[in-house]
Scaffold this active site. Structure first.
Site, PDB file in Angstrom:
ATOM      1  N   LYS A   1      -6.503  -4.899  -3.141  1.00 45.49           N
ATOM      2  CA  LYS A   1      -7.242  -5.626  -1.869  1.00 45.49           C
ATOM      3  C   LYS A   1      -8.098  -4.633  -0.961  1.00 45.49           C
ATOM      4  O   LYS A   1      -7.981  -3.664  -0.890  1.00 45.49           O
ATOM      5  CB  LYS A   1      -6.027  -5.943  -0.878  1.00 45.49           C
ATOM      6  CG  LYS A   1      -5.271  -5.047  -0.398  1.00 45.49           C
ATOM      7  CD  LYS A   1      -4.233  -5.359   0.573  1.00 45.49           C
ATOM      8  CE  LYS A   1      -3.358  -4.506   1.567  1.00 45.49           C
ATOM      9  NZ  LYS A   1      -4.065  -3.580   2.276  1.00 45.49           N
TER      10      LYS A   1
ATOM     11  N   ASP B   1       0.762  -1.109   0.100  1.00 40.70           N
ATOM     12  CA  ASP B   1       0.102  -0.024   0.006  1.00 40.70           C
ATOM     13  C   ASP B   1       0.982   1.439  -0.073  1.00 40.70           C
ATOM     14  O   ASP B   1       0.425   2.171   0.531  1.00 40.70           O
ATOM     15  CB  ASP B   1      -1.043   0.046   1.187  1.00 40.70           C
ATOM     16  CG  ASP B   1      -2.066  -1.253   1.213  1.00 40.70           C
ATOM     17  OD1 ASP B   1      -1.763  -1.966   0.237  1.00 40.70           O
ATOM     18  OD2 ASP B   1      -2.918  -1.348   2.229  1.00 40.70           O
TER      19      ASP B   1
ATOM     20  N   CYS C   1      -1.842  -2.674   7.784  1.00 41.43           N
ATOM     21  CA  CYS C   1      -1.883  -3.445   6.583  1.00 41.43           C
ATOM     22  C   CYS C   1      -0.583  -4.524   6.663  1.00 41.43           C
ATOM     23  O   CYS C   1      -0.774  -5.606   6.146  1.00 41.43           O
ATOM     24  CB  CYS C   1      -2.147  -2.879   5.337  1.00 41.43           C
ATOM     25  SG  CYS C   1      -3.775  -2.222   5.224  1.00 41.43           S
TER      26      CYS C   1
HETATM   27  C1  C5J Z   1      -2.908   0.382   5.621  1.00 40.20           C
HETATM   28  C2  C5J Z   1      -4.684   1.617   6.872  1.00 40.20           C
HETATM   29  N1  C5J Z   1      -2.562   0.203   4.642  1.00 40.20           N
HETATM   30  N2  C5J Z   1      -3.725   1.939   7.732  1.00 40.20           N
HETATM   31  N3  C5J Z   1      -4.323   0.998   5.778  1.00 40.20           N
HETATM   32  O1  C5J Z   1      -2.209   0.252   6.837  1.00 40.20           O
HETATM   33  O2  C5J Z   1      -5.903   1.942   6.745  1.00 40.20           O
END
Ligand code: C5J
Length: 243
Positions: free
Chosen positions: A130, A25, A163
């Site tokens: 995702k 991400d 994540c």
């Molecule tokens: C991730 C989030 N990628 N913190 N998403 O950690 O909402």
């Protein structure tokens, strides 16, 4: 070859083609003002600190032809893959699907949903879209890793305790040997990052290992020297799925 890691050395597979770099991400939503992270009230700029180390690791994997998996947290434009609980969680002005400065928040293919240019995937690289925090939930990741004979994962990206941690725990339960690269992951909350790193490696590596990128790069260099000297290098089998 071993990576000098905590709580003890991490053994790389003899054939590095069983190893994958997972970049979670690294999208504008989390790293730039005007995205989801910002809408949740976070200081998004602090996540930028990991970009140079991650670029180095990515370049190393690319130069050696090793597997790189990028993930993007996102939802379909009709939000059909976004649970009610996720959609309505929080008390923010901007929610998932609302229009913000970088397009609709956390919606696939909107400008804010793109991976930052410094880490942009190459055309042949796998990108996992995702809807959840973990990269195995409602995605083809498990099948892709199995097809490619992957047994070892280096976990990087943002955010450490959401994540990245969720995905590493999912991977650990599926039998992967996971190492979180500590200067290639970041959180909006330094104390949460630190706690996550400690949780991963606690109890003799109950979820896995942690190590800085420099230790990973040093071991990869040494392993590649060894592999180059072995004539059978390149013949691959999948120890998780020998058939
Ligand atoms: C991730 C989030 N990628 N913190 N998403 O950690 O909402």
């Amino acid at each position: 070859m071993n990576i000098s890691a905590l709580p003890y050395d991490y053994a790389l597979p003899d054939d590095l083609h069983h190893l994958a770099l997972v970049i979670i991400d690294m999208q504008r939503d989390f790293l730039e003002p005007g995205g989801f992270g910002d809408a949740l009230g976070n200081d998004v700029m602090r996540l930028q600190a990991i970009v140079p180390a991650l670029q180095q690791l990515l370049a190393e994997f690319r130069s050696r032809g090793l597997l790189v998996i990028h993930t993007v947290e996102c939802h379909q434009p009709d939000l059909s893959d976004c649970s009610e609980s996720k959609l309505h969680r929080g008390k923010n002005d901007l929610k998932i699907g609302d229009r913000g400065p970088m397009g609709r928040i956390l919606v696939k293919d909107e400008p804010g949903n793109g991976i930052i240019p410094q880490l942009a995937p190459l055309p042949h690289e796998t990108v996992i879209y995702k809807p959840g925090k973990g990269a195995f939930y409602a995605t083809p990741l498990a099948e892709i890793l199995q097809d490619k004979g992957i047994t070892h994962l280096l976990m990087t990206g943002v955010t450490t305790e959401v994540c990245v941690q969720t995905t590493m725990r999912e991977a650990n339960d599926r039998g992967y040997e996971c190492l979180m690269v500590d200067d290639c992951t970041e959180s909006y909350f330094p104390e949460f990052k630190q706690a996550t790193l400690e949780m991963m490696r606690a109890q003799s590596g109950i979820v896995g290992w942690t190590a800085p990128a420099a230790n990973v790069l040093a071991a990869l260099h040494q392993q590649c020297v060894l592999n180059a000297a072995e004539p059978e290098f390149g013949i691959r089998s999948n120890p998780l799925n020998p058939n």
